[in-house]
Design an enzyme around this catalytic site. Structure first.
Site, PDB file in Angstrom:
ATOM      1  CB  CYS A  43      13.207   1.435   2.522  1.00  0.00           C
ATOM      2  SG  CYS A  43      11.895   0.917   1.390  1.00  0.00           S
ATOM      3  CB  CYS A  48      10.069  -1.489   2.233  1.00  0.00           C
ATOM      4  SG  CYS A  48      10.216  -0.131   3.391  1.00  0.00           S
ATOM      5  CE  LYS A  51       7.562  -5.397   4.259  1.00  0.00           C
ATOM      6  NZ  LYS A  51       6.942  -4.214   4.883  1.00  0.00           N
ATOM      7  CE1 TYR A 180       6.549  -2.296   9.195  1.00  0.00           C
ATOM      8  CE2 TYR A 180       6.012  -1.047  11.156  1.00  0.00           C
ATOM      9  CZ  TYR A 180       6.841  -1.288  10.091  1.00  0.00           C
ATOM     10  OH  TYR A 180       7.958  -0.510   9.904  1.00  0.00           O
ATOM     11  CD  GLU A 184       4.937  -6.221   7.031  1.00  0.00           C
ATOM     12  OE1 GLU A 184       4.252  -5.409   6.391  1.00  0.00           O
ATOM     13  OE2 GLU A 184       6.141  -6.002   7.338  1.00  0.00           O
ATOM     14  CG  HIS A 438     -18.654  -7.234 -12.554  1.00  0.00           C
ATOM     15  ND1 HIS A 438     -18.791  -7.677 -11.253  1.00  0.00           N
ATOM     16  CD2 HIS A 438     -19.147  -8.215 -13.348  1.00  0.00           C
ATOM     17  CE1 HIS A 438     -19.359  -8.865 -11.261  1.00  0.00           C
ATOM     18  NE2 HIS A 438     -19.582  -9.218 -12.520  1.00  0.00           N
ATOM     19  CD  GLU A 443     -17.647  -5.740  -8.800  1.00  0.00           C
ATOM     20  OE1 GLU A 443     -18.734  -5.293  -9.223  1.00  0.00           O
ATOM     21  OE2 GLU A 443     -17.072  -6.740  -9.273  1.00  0.00           O
TER      22      GLU A 443
END
Length: 470
Positions: A43, A48, A51, A180, A184, A438, A443
């Site tokens: 990682c 991770c 990346k 993935y 990616e 908002h 939302e």
């Protein structure tokens, strides 16, 4: 455990192993941890973190383009691959040093060596052929990329281990795979300026994810300029001058500068000596463990990707912590692997928690679907033709939210927060009762009132049919 050199020997100083070592030491255990590469694991060093840094770099091209719609006059930008690689290396070196410091502070001894198991309580350090005995051994060696398919010239391809440190950015990049990692890097390099071709065996990317999200990611890749070829795989790779000539199925060919194989990862157990201790592994080398991460050998445990339960860094950390709590804290702790939020860092990114629509319909008798697609506020001035897609899946009988899937900006951040709601069993009524913030994209998650579809399991084994939308 006092008859041994140490109470715990951890093989692998990645996320899971480091967490286990630190927590065990906090309980008073004498701990050694061995790492043959760099402290921090996949990682931090080649996964991770680097990346995500490259994802950020790739998105600046969109930011520069969008700025004009907000009144900014931006000079023509230029990108320098070598500067990005150097900056990335500086950051992961800093993080690796922090991991070392934290281990030192916890009282854990770090050994820069490959370690192999000799028996249920003995580990061999390959750096100096020294043997260490331990009351408990924890295997946390993670996973390793798979170089597939096995075709002539396969050794000319690279994996996600090497992609971060290429001396030059490839102008033409072929990516093999549809998972993935593949999507990616396709998204990253297309935005950085490479001509990217993605070939995959299946008919769509991201097998196992919700179908609407899969389609959205695929369409976004195509919009970014990625040539997505489904039903294609390399049959041979040949070096011709400075380029690679790749033969594909269906008699087609392509010439590129690099071939990235991103067809998956396997547990990193080869040559570890597990068979000497009698540890059982499955067909792909994954260590079989129980709910408490214990193998069939009482003194040997395993956590993280090496067990192939759920190959995510936070899962490995949680498993490592639970192991230490169970064995050294005397608090039996099992990790719950359901409802784990995750993200795919394409652009736009995908955030997901819970069941996909296909999974939900296979399990529940009645599934309500709420689906929204809208243009985010930022795009109204930038002129970008992008859509945010949000999907909520609900048990039509109990109103419990079964899954939430988001494709859009900051989807990963939203998925993390949604993970709390799904973990505590939130209902659609709970979502509806939550006041919106908002103006935000998020939302929409609490303002979706119109059910777009209902799927009810037909009696007597008949196929399900969609009901009328509200």
């Amino acid at each position: 455990m006092t008859d041994y050199d140490v109470d715990l020997f951890v093989i692998g100083a990645g996320s899971g192993g480091v967490r286990a070592a630190r927590i065990a030491a906090g309980y008073g255990a004498r701990v050694l941890i061995a790492e043959e590469f760099r402290v921090g694991g996949t990682c931090v060093i080649r996964g991770c973190v680097p990346k995500k840094l490259m994802v950020y770099a790739s998105r600046f091209v969109d930011h520069f383009e969008d700025a004009a719609g907000f009144g900014w006059d931006v000079p023509q930008p230029s990108f320098h691959w070598s500067k990005l690689v150097a900056a990335k290396e500086k950051e992961i070196s800093r993080l690796s040093a922090i991991y070392r410091t934290n281990l030192d502070k916890a009282g854990v001894t770090i050994l820069d060596s490959r370690a192999e198991i000799e028996d249920a309580h003995t580990v061999l350090l390959k750096a100096d052929e020294r043997r260490v005995t331990a009351g408990m051994i924890l295997v946390a060696t993670g996973g390793t990329p798979v170089l597939e398919p096995d075709v002539p010239g396969r050794d000319l391809a690279i994996t996600s281990n090497e992609i971060f440190d290429l001396p030059e950015m490839p102008k033409r990049l072929l990516i093999v795979g549809g998972g993935y990692i593949a999507v990616e890097f396709a998204s990253i390099f297309a935005r950085l300026g490479s001509k990217v071709t993605l070939v995959q065996r299946g008919d769509n990317v991201l097998r196992g994810f919700d179908e609407d999200m899969r389609n959205g990611v695929r369409d976004a890749l195509i919009h970014a300029g990625v040539d997505v070829k489904s039903g294609f795989l390399p049959t041979a790779i040949e070096k011709r001058g400075d380029a690679l000539h790749v033969s594909l199925t269906k008699g087609t060919h392509i010439e590129v500068d690099q071939v990235l194989t991103a067809t998956g990862r396997r547990p990193h157990t080869l040559g570890l000596g597990l068979e000497k201790a009698g540890v059982i592994v499955d067909d792909i080398g994954a260590i079989k463990v129980d709910a408490y991460s214990k193998t069939n050998v009482d003194s040997i445990y395993a956590v993280g990707d090496v067990t192939n339960r759920l190959a995510l860094t936070p899962v490995a950390i949680r498993e490592g912590h639970a192991f230490a709590d169970t064995v050294f804290g005397h608090k039996s702790t099992a990790v719950n692997h359901t409802n784990v939020a995750t993200a795919v860092f394409t652009t736009p990114e995908l955030g997901t928690i819970g069941l996909s629509e296909m999974e939900a319909r296979a399990i529940y008798d009645c599934v309500d679907v709420y689906l929204a697609s809208f243009r985010p506020l930022k795009a109204t001035l930038s002129g970008r033709q992008e859509k945010t897609v949000m999907k909520i899946l609900v048990d039509g009988q109990t109103d419990k939210v079964l899954g939430v899937h988001i494709l859009g900006e900051d989807a990963g951040e939203m998925a993390q927060i949604l993970g709390i709601a799904i973990t505590v069993g939130a209902t659609k009524a709970d979502f509806d009762a939550t006041m919106a913030v908002h103006p935000t994209s998020a939302e929409e998650l609490v303002t979706m009132r119109v059910r777009t579809a209902r799927y009810e399991r037909a009696p007597q084994g008949l196929d399900e049919a969609p009901g009328a939308a509200d």
